[in-house]
Enzyme design. Structure first.
Site, PDB file in Angstrom:
ATOM      1  N   ASP A 198       0.847  -1.188   0.000  1.00 21.58           N
ATOM      2  CA  ASP A 198       0.000   0.000   0.000  1.00 21.58           C
ATOM      3  C   ASP A 198       0.888   1.245   0.000  1.00 21.58           C
ATOM      4  OD1 ASP A 198       0.979  -0.094   2.614  1.00 21.58           O
ATOM      5  OD2 ASP A 198      -0.836  -1.102   3.305  1.00 21.58           O
ATOM      6  N   ASP A 254       1.565   4.934   1.667  1.00 21.21           N
ATOM      7  CA  ASP A 254       1.258   5.870   2.743  1.00 21.21           C
ATOM      8  C   ASP A 254       1.830   7.236   2.387  1.00 21.21           C
ATOM      9  OD1 ASP A 254       0.160   3.768   4.184  1.00 21.21           O
ATOM     10  OD2 ASP A 254       2.072   3.279   5.129  1.00 21.21           O
ATOM     11  N   ASP A 282      11.663   3.402  11.998  1.00 20.36           N
ATOM     12  CA  ASP A 282      12.511   2.320  12.509  1.00 20.36           C
ATOM     13  C   ASP A 282      13.792   2.073  11.713  1.00 20.36           C
ATOM     14  OD1 ASP A 282      10.876   1.373  10.480  1.00 20.36           O
ATOM     15  OD2 ASP A 282      10.011  -0.270  11.627  1.00 20.36           O
TER      16      ASP A 282
END
Ligand code: ATP
Ligand code: MG
Length: 457
Positions: free
Chosen positions: A73, A75, A150
């Site tokens: 997907d 973002d 991260d």
């Protein structure tokens, strides 16, 4: 329109340039064209930029495109607040309490838009006794948003207008070098959020890239921090692993990093019994293959596979104690589900399908009279049959049973009549036929190996 075109043309210098702390990688270096961005994500960045905001495609999608993988997907990250985003797009809504995000809908596609956030500095951060971050939802700027992510590969911002990538942590180079590297000090970052250790394993397995040595090193000594992560989030992450399309590789990596035992009940189940492990690994391999072919996979089927050998062991005990087989199966299913519910938080909605799949297994032994015909009419027949094939491949039951059902389903009536067994040849008969195979240990292993190779083909 013309402004956008000129912006794009002038951004095509061959070298990265530095603006503040960001490296800006031009299209001529990275080669990801705007056309590879989804329709919805482009509409969102275009819309926000037209309204005067910054807006970029961010995270996994940029990483996947650089690695020539298909993003799951897209973002978008922006300096607009959720309310401002909502004002720009008619079909949008604000979701979440802790992290307020905006979902913008374009037909089937849903684009998740997040406002730049910052990591809370150590002095005013809210952490638990183990250093786990409890709150990181303060708005920030683009650079701060990169720093709270991260891995370096996950902190790249792609501007579909200029086709430039903004990179604050050498994520572009790491991605090109096929390395997954945590941003900042791994000890601090794992303490803030221990789930990052599992993400490291999952993403490196899924992307087929190497975990940087310093990122991997502290995991073995820090794994106990996972005990403090709420159960629902753990289940979420483990499910992501199992449904990643690379579950077998994930499990192997977890093994290697000694992350597999004692902390994840769902995984403990996998490694509990040797026969169970073989069966579960085949089930996971099968799931990976289905995902690679873009076929649907059912979590209920997977849970049923994970728990099957526990059901079988409980059933065996009950039958030995004198309970009748069908009744014993019901008791065993309920007992195993009740026991696992406490540990795994498997959602109740999967119970019915799991039970149906398990119950069908006993009925595959019945190959006389009208019973096989009735079984074919069961709505779960296909799932039950797939499950039976896994049992065959793991050498729990004779291959002959799987082959029989494979043929019977598609045979014409004459052939079916020939195939039917005389009344009275049920489970007991099947068991009798299987016995001699089970004796020599080496023989069993050879058959199991052959079954695995057959599945490998
Ligand atoms: P996937 O392909 O599995 O969706 P992803 O990297 O997109 O991988 P998401 O869970 O969708 O994973 O997260 C989106 C982005 O949010 C990540 O790319 C990363 O930048 C950031 N992120 C997610 N989880 C964390 C975390 N635990 N700590 C810091 N940043 C995170
Ligand atoms: Mg994602």
């Amino acid at each position: 329109m013309i402004k956008k075109f000129l912006k794009r043309v002038f951004s095509r210098s061959a070298k990265a340039k530095k603006v503040g702390n960001a490296q800006i990688i031009p299209f001529s270096l990275h080669g990801v064209p705007r056309e590879q961005i989804s329709y919805g994500a482009k509409r969102v960045t275009d819309g926000l930029q037209a309204a005067g905001f910054k807006a970029y495609v961010v995270g996994g999608a940029v990483r996947d495109l650089l690695l020539n993988k298909k993003p799951k997907d897209f973002d978008v990250a922006t300096d607009a607040t959720p309310e401002e985003v909502k004002r720009v797009f008619r079909r949008s809504r604000i979701i979440g309490r802790r992290f307020r995000l905006v979902h913008v809908m374009f037909g089937e596609e849903l684009v998740e838009v997040s406002t730049f956030r910052r990591m809370i500095e150590t002095e005013d951060a809210q952490t638990d006794d183990h250093g786990r971050l409890l709150r990181d939802n303060e708005f920030g700027d683009q650079e701060q948003d990169a720093a709270r992510r991260d891995f370096t590969a996950n902190a790249l911002f792609y501007d579909p207008t200029t086709q430039e990538i903004f990179d604050y942590h050498s994520g572009y180079k790491d991605t090109r070098d096929q390395i997954l590297r945590i941003i900042g000090d791994p000890l601090v970052r794992y303490r803030e959020d221990p789930v990052r250790m599992l993400r490291a394993v999952r993403l490196s397995a899924k992307l087929g890239i190497k975990l940087d040595a310093a990122t991997a090193a502290p995991i073995a000594q820090m794994k106990s921090l996972l005990d403090n992560v709420p159960e629902a989030r753990m289940l979420d992450e483990v499910l992501k692993m199992l449904l990643s399309g690379h579950s077998v590789e994930c499990i192997k990596q977890l093994h290697k990093m000694e992350l597999h035992h004692g902390l994840l009940p769902l995984l403990d189940v996998i490694f509990e019994q040797p026969m169970g492990e073989k069966f579960v690994m085949l089930a996971l391999k099968n799931t990976d293959e289905r995902l690679a072919q873009e076929k649907p996979v059912s979590p209920a089927f997977m849970f049923a596979a994970l728990l099957w050998h526990e059901v079988l062991a409980t059933w065996n005990t009950l039958v030995k104690q004198g309970e009748r087989p069908v009744g014993a199966m019901h008791t065993a299913m309920d007992a195993v589900l009740a026991r696992q519910k406490k540990k795994l938080a498997i959602p109740h909605r999967h119970d019915a399908v799991m039970k149906e799949i398990w119950l069908l297994q006993q009925r595959f032994d019945q190959r006389s009279g009208q019973r096989p015909y009735r079984l074919l009419e069961q709505p779960r027949f296909r799932a039950g049959f797939d499950f039976l094939l896994l049992r065959c491949a793991s050498n729990e039951v004779d291959n002959e049973l799987g082959l029989w059902w494979d043929e019977f389903q598609d045979a014409n009536e004459t052939r079916r009549q020939e195939m039917l067994q005389p009344e009275g040849m049920g489970a007991a008969a099947t068991k009798r036929r299987r016995k001699p195979r089970k004796k020599p240990m080496a023989g069993v292993q050879a058959v199991a190996q052959a079954a695995v190779e057959r599945v490998d083909e």
